[in-house]
Design an enzyme around this catalytic site. Structure first.
Site, mmCIF file in Angstrom:
data_model
loop_
_atom_site.group_PDB
_atom_site.id
_atom_site.type_symbol
_atom_site.label_atom_id
_atom_site.label_comp_id
_atom_site.label_asym_id
_atom_site.label_seq_id
_atom_site.Cartn_x
_atom_site.Cartn_y
_atom_site.Cartn_z
ATOM 1 N N LYS A 92 32.814 44.821 68.287
ATOM 2 C CA LYS A 92 33.842 45.661 68.578
ATOM 3 C C LYS A 92 35.286 44.864 68.008
ATOM 4 C CE LYS A 92 34.982 49.394 70.898
ATOM 5 N NZ LYS A 92 33.848 50.179 71.040
ATOM 6 N N THR A 176 29.040 61.669 69.018
ATOM 7 C CA THR A 176 29.283 61.066 70.324
ATOM 8 C C THR A 176 29.133 62.240 71.146
ATOM 9 O OG1 THR A 176 30.400 59.355 69.320
ATOM 10 C CG2 THR A 176 30.527 59.366 71.725
#
Ligand code: GLU
Length: 402
Positions: A92, A176
């Site tokens: 990330k 998503t």
């Protein structure tokens, strides 16, 4: 996570491997603003674990990005990729900045500077970033271009979530949300809730929230409320989602939308509904509001929206929480499809993307759900963690790490 390792009777070192990222990179780079001022920004990348493949995960641009948050989000990526069975580890990144007050040119400079200072640690077989909060396909295109400049060859596979002409994948933008809807369908089936006419409340009108609203509306559900960071809008008859979408796109906010009643952002949590989708930031459902949530299903479109205290309350009240690593795994799943297509230079069609995505999400859902059968003490989050950790432990064992 420690109790999952114990429950599964795994080698205790499994936990040691998961509790800290393998590598954390912090950089500081200049942003020359449009007014000619030079500001230094902090950029992070956390490479949590690569037992299953190259590190993978988004980069967010947000004023509240922190080292700890980035590390935690990278760990969730490790679990997410393991759960849905894509051959990636977890990573990330983030830049501490506020893109809402930046021009396009400034955003471009930040994207390029990030890659300039971080490029050596990234690569299509090393670490592959993607969009996250306040980053999008355009940001990915700048990043892919900058990386290609450094390598002196087109190397678009270094990031996913790109626009179609530069190696993007059809359906990545709404992936998503599409994955979230597939997971909601599974949950609704189990609880015998017909999606047709089901009332839905959505927190967040960014990429995930707005597309979830559109797809659920299309599936026959009634979107009765949606909110963004500045406020919410309610309509018990069902919002006209397309109008909401265009209003948000045009004005950048929900404020001023006339097809419903304006409310404070937090008020939407109290509404009577069947399905709730927190699709904004972390720690939104807490011990303060969990008790008044009326939804039967909560699908975590965001990463980490529910605190552990709230989780307990929701479990006791019989709410089925589809955890983030499952409910929002559609993004990274289609990122994987994009990476595969980049690797062999071919473009899938929408039908193939959707069908493969549905398969991955429903399989993962059933795996996690199977884990909690006849075990009333654990919730769906724990089931998902256990399945993911078992898979990771297997890989680490075979690789000789354990
Ligand atoms: N940022 C998204 C996530 O949190 C997508 C990551 C990716 O596609 O690599 O899952």
């Amino acid at each position: 996570m420690y109790h999952c390792v114990q429950e599964l009777d795994l080698n205790e070192s499994t936990y040691e491997y998961l509790k800290e990222p393998f590598r954390f990179i912090e950089v500081s780079f200049p942003l020359k603003t449009d007014s000619g001022e030079v500001k230094f920004l902090k950029g992070y990348r956390s490479q949590h674990n690569n037992a299953l493949g190259p590190y993978k995960g988004g980069i967010r641009f947000h004023p509240e990005v922190t080292v700890e948050e980035t590390k935690a989000l990278s760990m969730w990526m490790t679990l997410k990729c393991a759960l849905v069975g894509v051959p990636f580890g977890g990573g990330k990144g983030g830049v501490v900045c506020d893109p809402r007050s930046m021009s396009m040119r400034e955003k471009e400079r930040v994207s390029r500077e990030y890659i300039r200072s971080m490029g050596n640690f990234l690569g299509p077989q090393i670490d592959i970033p993607a969009p996250d909060v306040y980053t999008d396909a355009q940001v990915m295109a700048w990043m892919a271009d900058e990386y290609s400049n450094i390598k002196q060859q087109p190397a678009f596979g270094v990031v996913t979530g790109k626009p179609l002409p530069v190696g993007g994948c059809i359906g990545r933008e709404e992936a998503t949300s599409r994955g979230c809807v597939y997971a909601v369908k599974e949950a609704a089936n189990i609880l015998n809730i017909p999606l047709d006419g089901a009332r839905v409340v959505i927190q967040g009108a960014g990429n995930v929230g707005i597309h979830a609203a559109r797809l659920l509306d299309y599936a026959g559900a009634k979107i009765i409320a949606i909110s963004d960071s500045r406020g919410g809008v309610i309509n018990q008859e069902g919002l006209d989602v397309n109008q909401v979408y265009h209003h948000k796109k045009k004005t950048g906010a929900l404020k001023g939308f006339e097809g419903g009643d304006a409310v404070e952002a937090w008020e939407i949590f109290d509404l009577d509904c069947e399905i709730m989708i927190p699709a904004a930031m972390e720690k939104q459902i807490t011990e303060k509001n969990a008790g008044s949530i009326k939804a039967k299903i909560i699908a975590e479109g965001a990463n980490g929206p529910t605190t552990p205290e709230a989780d307990k309350i929701l479990k006791d009240r019989g709410v089925l929480v589809i955890p983030d690593i499952l409910a929002n795994a559609g993004g990274v799943t289609v990122s994987y499809f994009e990476w595969v297509q980049n690797n062999y230079g071919f473009q899938w069609n929408q039908g193939k993307v959707n069908q493969q995505l549905e398969q991955k999400i429903t399989d993962a859902f059933r795996m996690a759900y199977d884990f909690i059968q006849n075990r009333t003490e654990i919730d769906m989050r724990t089931g998902a963690y256990m399945y993911a950790i078992r898979r990771l432990a297997e890989a680490m064992e075979y690789r000789g790490w354990l």
